[in-house]
Design a protein around this motif. Sequence first.
Motif, PDB file in Angstrom:
ATOM      1  N   GLY A 112      13.697  -4.706   1.689  1.00  0.00           N
ATOM      2  CA  GLY A 112      14.658  -3.716   1.213  1.00  0.00           C
ATOM      3  C   GLY A 112      13.963  -2.559   0.537  1.00  0.00           C
ATOM      4  N   VAL A 113      14.752  -1.598   0.079  1.00  0.00           N
ATOM      5  CA  VAL A 113      14.237  -0.426  -0.642  1.00  0.00           C
ATOM      6  C   VAL A 113      15.056  -0.275  -1.916  1.00  0.00           C
ATOM      7  CG1 VAL A 113      13.760   2.052  -0.523  1.00  0.00           C
ATOM      8  CG2 VAL A 113      13.677   0.676   1.561  1.00  0.00           C
ATOM      9  N   ASN A 114      14.342  -0.190  -3.070  1.00  0.00           N
ATOM     10  CA  ASN A 114      15.064  -0.074  -4.336  1.00  0.00           C
ATOM     11  C   ASN A 114      15.455   1.377  -4.611  1.00  0.00           C
ATOM     12  OD1 ASN A 114      12.792   1.217  -5.232  1.00  0.00           O
ATOM     13  ND2 ASN A 114      12.075  -0.458  -6.532  1.00  0.00           N
ATOM     14  N   GLU A 115      16.031   1.598  -5.802  1.00  0.00           N
ATOM     15  CA  GLU A 115      16.529   2.926  -6.140  1.00  0.00           C
ATOM     16  C   GLU A 115      15.415   3.960  -6.206  1.00  0.00           C
ATOM     17  OE1 GLU A 115      18.633   2.463  -9.751  1.00  0.00           O
ATOM     18  OE2 GLU A 115      20.302   1.360  -8.844  1.00  0.00           O
ATOM     19  N   ASP A 116      14.209   3.532  -6.504  1.00  0.00           N
ATOM     20  CA  ASP A 116      13.078   4.455  -6.604  1.00  0.00           C
ATOM     21  C   ASP A 116      12.400   4.698  -5.255  1.00  0.00           C
ATOM     22  OD1 ASP A 116      13.479   4.634  -9.345  1.00  0.00           O
ATOM     23  OD2 ASP A 116      12.228   2.860  -9.719  1.00  0.00           O
ATOM     24  N   GLY A 117      12.976   4.150  -4.184  1.00  0.00           N
ATOM     25  CA  GLY A 117      12.381   4.326  -2.868  1.00  0.00           C
ATOM     26  C   GLY A 117      11.204   3.420  -2.597  1.00  0.00           C
ATOM     27  N   LYS A 118      11.036   2.371  -3.421  1.00  0.00           N
ATOM     28  CA  LYS A 118       9.945   1.430  -3.236  1.00  0.00           C
ATOM     29  C   LYS A 118      10.423   0.259  -2.367  1.00  0.00           C
ATOM     30  CE  LYS A 118       7.024   3.450  -6.144  1.00  0.00           C
ATOM     31  NZ  LYS A 118       5.704   3.976  -5.759  1.00  0.00           N
ATOM     32  N   GLU A 157       0.829  -1.205   0.000  1.00  0.00           N
ATOM     33  CA  GLU A 157       0.000   0.000   0.000  1.00  0.00           C
ATOM     34  C   GLU A 157       0.864   1.255   0.000  1.00  0.00           C
ATOM     35  OE1 GLU A 157      -3.515   2.073   2.749  1.00  0.00           O
ATOM     36  OE2 GLU A 157      -2.722   0.086   3.239  1.00  0.00           O
ATOM     37  N   HIS A 158       1.971   1.215   0.764  1.00  0.00           N
ATOM     38  CA  HIS A 158       2.893   2.357   0.766  1.00  0.00           C
ATOM     39  C   HIS A 158       3.512   2.545  -0.612  1.00  0.00           C
ATOM     40  CE1 HIS A 158       2.834   3.631   4.936  1.00  0.00           C
ATOM     41  NE2 HIS A 158       2.960   2.375   5.352  1.00  0.00           N
ATOM     42  N   ASN A 159       3.849   1.431  -1.286  1.00  0.00           N
ATOM     43  CA  ASN A 159       4.408   1.537  -2.634  1.00  0.00           C
ATOM     44  C   ASN A 159       3.404   2.164  -3.590  1.00  0.00           C
ATOM     45  OD1 ASN A 159       6.807   0.449  -1.871  1.00  0.00           O
ATOM     46  ND2 ASN A 159       6.478  -1.575  -2.755  1.00  0.00           N
ATOM     47  N   THR A 160       2.148   1.745  -3.472  1.00  0.00           N
ATOM     48  CA  THR A 160       1.107   2.270  -4.356  1.00  0.00           C
ATOM     49  C   THR A 160       0.888   3.759  -4.120  1.00  0.00           C
ATOM     50  OG1 THR A 160      -0.003   0.121  -4.384  1.00  0.00           O
ATOM     51  CG2 THR A 160      -1.306   2.033  -5.058  1.00  0.00           C
ATOM     52  N   ASN A 161       0.881   4.156  -2.846  1.00  0.00           N
ATOM     53  CA  ASN A 161       0.617   5.557  -2.510  1.00  0.00           C
ATOM     54  C   ASN A 161       1.855   6.435  -2.578  1.00  0.00           C
ATOM     55  OD1 ASN A 161      -2.021   4.801  -1.963  1.00  0.00           O
ATOM     56  ND2 ASN A 161      -1.611   4.465   0.225  1.00  0.00           N
ATOM     57  N   ILE A 192       8.412 -11.298  -3.652  1.00  0.00           N
ATOM     58  CA  ILE A 192       7.008 -11.443  -3.284  1.00  0.00           C
ATOM     59  C   ILE A 192       6.346 -10.088  -3.055  1.00  0.00           C
ATOM     60  CG2 ILE A 192       7.272 -13.730  -2.292  1.00  0.00           C
ATOM     61  CD1 ILE A 192       7.517 -12.476   0.422  1.00  0.00           C
ATOM     62  N   LEU A 193       7.116  -8.995  -3.192  1.00  0.00           N
ATOM     63  CA  LEU A 193       6.550  -7.655  -3.090  1.00  0.00           C
ATOM     64  C   LEU A 193       7.149  -6.838  -4.220  1.00  0.00           C
ATOM     65  CD1 LEU A 193       4.850  -5.582  -1.518  1.00  0.00           C
ATOM     66  CD2 LEU A 193       6.905  -5.037  -0.226  1.00  0.00           C
ATOM     67  N   LEU A 194       6.313  -6.393  -5.161  1.00  0.00           N
ATOM     68  CA  LEU A 194       6.783  -5.711  -6.346  1.00  0.00           C
ATOM     69  C   LEU A 194       6.667  -4.200  -6.185  1.00  0.00           C
ATOM     70  CD1 LEU A 194       5.125  -8.032  -9.010  1.00  0.00           C
ATOM     71  CD2 LEU A 194       7.420  -8.168  -8.049  1.00  0.00           C
ATOM     72  N   PRO A 195       7.562  -3.465  -6.806  1.00  0.00           N
ATOM     73  CA  PRO A 195       7.508  -2.004  -6.674  1.00  0.00           C
ATOM     74  C   PRO A 195       6.193  -1.383  -7.119  1.00  0.00           C
ATOM     75  CG  PRO A 195       9.610  -2.701  -7.596  1.00  0.00           C
ATOM     76  CD  PRO A 195       8.737  -3.913  -7.562  1.00  0.00           C
TER      77      PRO A 195
END
Length: 585
Positions: A221-227, A193-197, A244-247
């Motif tokens: 973890g957190v990718n380069e886009d902050g997701k 939900e945080h990634n979506t918002n 199991i959790l996509l950006p």
Amino acid sequence: MMRVTDKMTTGTFLTNNRRLRSNLLGSYTRIMTQRRFNRVSEDSINGAKAMIIRRDLRDLDIYDSNLSSIKQLFTEAESSLTQIAHKNYISVEEQLVAATNGTHDQMEMNIFATTLDQIADSMVNTLNADFSERQIFGGTNNSTPPFEIGRYCVTDENDTVIYPPYFYDYYVGAEATQNQIADANEALAKLAEHNTNGTSAEEKDFVSMTQTLKKLNVEVGVNEDGKYTATVTTDNGKGDKITILLPDGTHQDFVYGEGENPVIAEVEAAAANITANGAVSKADAEALAKLNLTAEVDDAGTVTFKDSKGIIVNMAGGLPAEIKDKVPKEITVSVGTETVSKQIENEVKSQFEMVDVPRSITYNGIPVDFDVMHKMTDANGNKFDIQIGSKYTIKKLNDDFTWSEGTEIAPNVEAAVKGRNNSLIFPGSDPVYVDIGIGMKYDKDNDYKVDPQTALDTAFNGAAIMGCGLDDDGYSKNLVQLVLDAARALRNGDQSTPNAIIDKANKANNNVIIEIANIGSKQNSIEFYEQRNEDSRYNLRERQNIVEGTDMETEISYWESLRAAYEASLKVGTQVIPNSIFNYI
């Protein structure tokens, strides 16, 4: 007529002579003893005053003795706390900083964990110091060491484990793993939900979700886009990772499966073999040992099965239900079609050996984090308040992984309203007041308890000093417990918890330093009271000298005049007292 006159003269002379001699001896005694009188009857008014002064001097001796003992006690307490706050804590901080730098493998983290456990044990040994047959930090408890490290559980009146939190996650197998799956999926949904918002979770929520997922070996973890991303390693032996959790905000749920543990069938087969053959093979004995069972065959070929306590177990119909029901289910956890976690545990014996009941520190028999001042978290993650007047039962896990007999804990209203620095349900937490000469008084409106402003409290409440209860983030406030929690986390491969504990431990250690400062302040007060008593003693001695003492100058002059009169009396006596024929016989 002459005889009568001589007799009267002689009588008068002897009377006066005896009075002079008595007065002379009395004066001589007052000079030698420097005391005005030896009996109250000699001077009843000053005698009464003298007894009051002597009583006050005796009291000063008692106060000085009390202050001397307290001073030594405080010195010992200060030394012990300094050992913890400086030497031990510096070692703890060094270990935590080194262990959480991200460069160590699991074996090295286990070494750090072992070192931290040893430091925690050393702290407890210091806190259990005995001084002159008194437990320094035991409060009113002098019979047993106040602190102990062990594995405990606390249950409520319904026999539900409410301490430590998540206890059942590691003890009842399938049921707990289902809870873990639900919690993990909920955490994944929140991160998605945080990634979506396009938002970030608050730090404490992120730490909580990370720890929840860590139980299923999920790395966040957190990718380069902050997701946020989450990956889990499969059980195919190749170390493959599944996202199991996509950006983009989508995620896959964990799925859960359970079945009967194969060790049950293995044990039942071993029991059947032993019964049929009338002998115990090595393989069959090893199989029975997985459930802590043994088998004995007598000369007649009769087989007897026994549990770990030596109680006979009837295996005629297979494994009894009371044993079978305690065997954890075979658990599988998957994401999609990939199995990401093999069965949790097949062998009950091994399962008991790895029971993750955390090492906890108790104060006078109660875990320091089980405190009525703070909300607790039960085994299902629910927040609750400890109810005043309710009955709780504490048990200890023994070396053979059996639980001790339960001891009841009953928080009471009096303790709850006392407010002694968060240490409300711990036995031995009452003050120990000592009269030091400032006018000890009792409050008649409060069950005649000592007014704390009129005496010195010499009890050291170890739970209050080292910390008790939980903070708002769910971490222990106790320094030793934080060290134990950090060690446990490192063994589980968790570096985020020890990293957070660094700041928590620093805060707990500051409280110990504050207590050291308080002890120093009390020691300064003791020196003040010692000097105050010395001044009082000097004044009382002066007063005593005025009331009881001899005025030496006046008394010596008086004695000299008496001595001259007595000598003159003796000379006159040779002339006044007539000679008799009997003087020459």
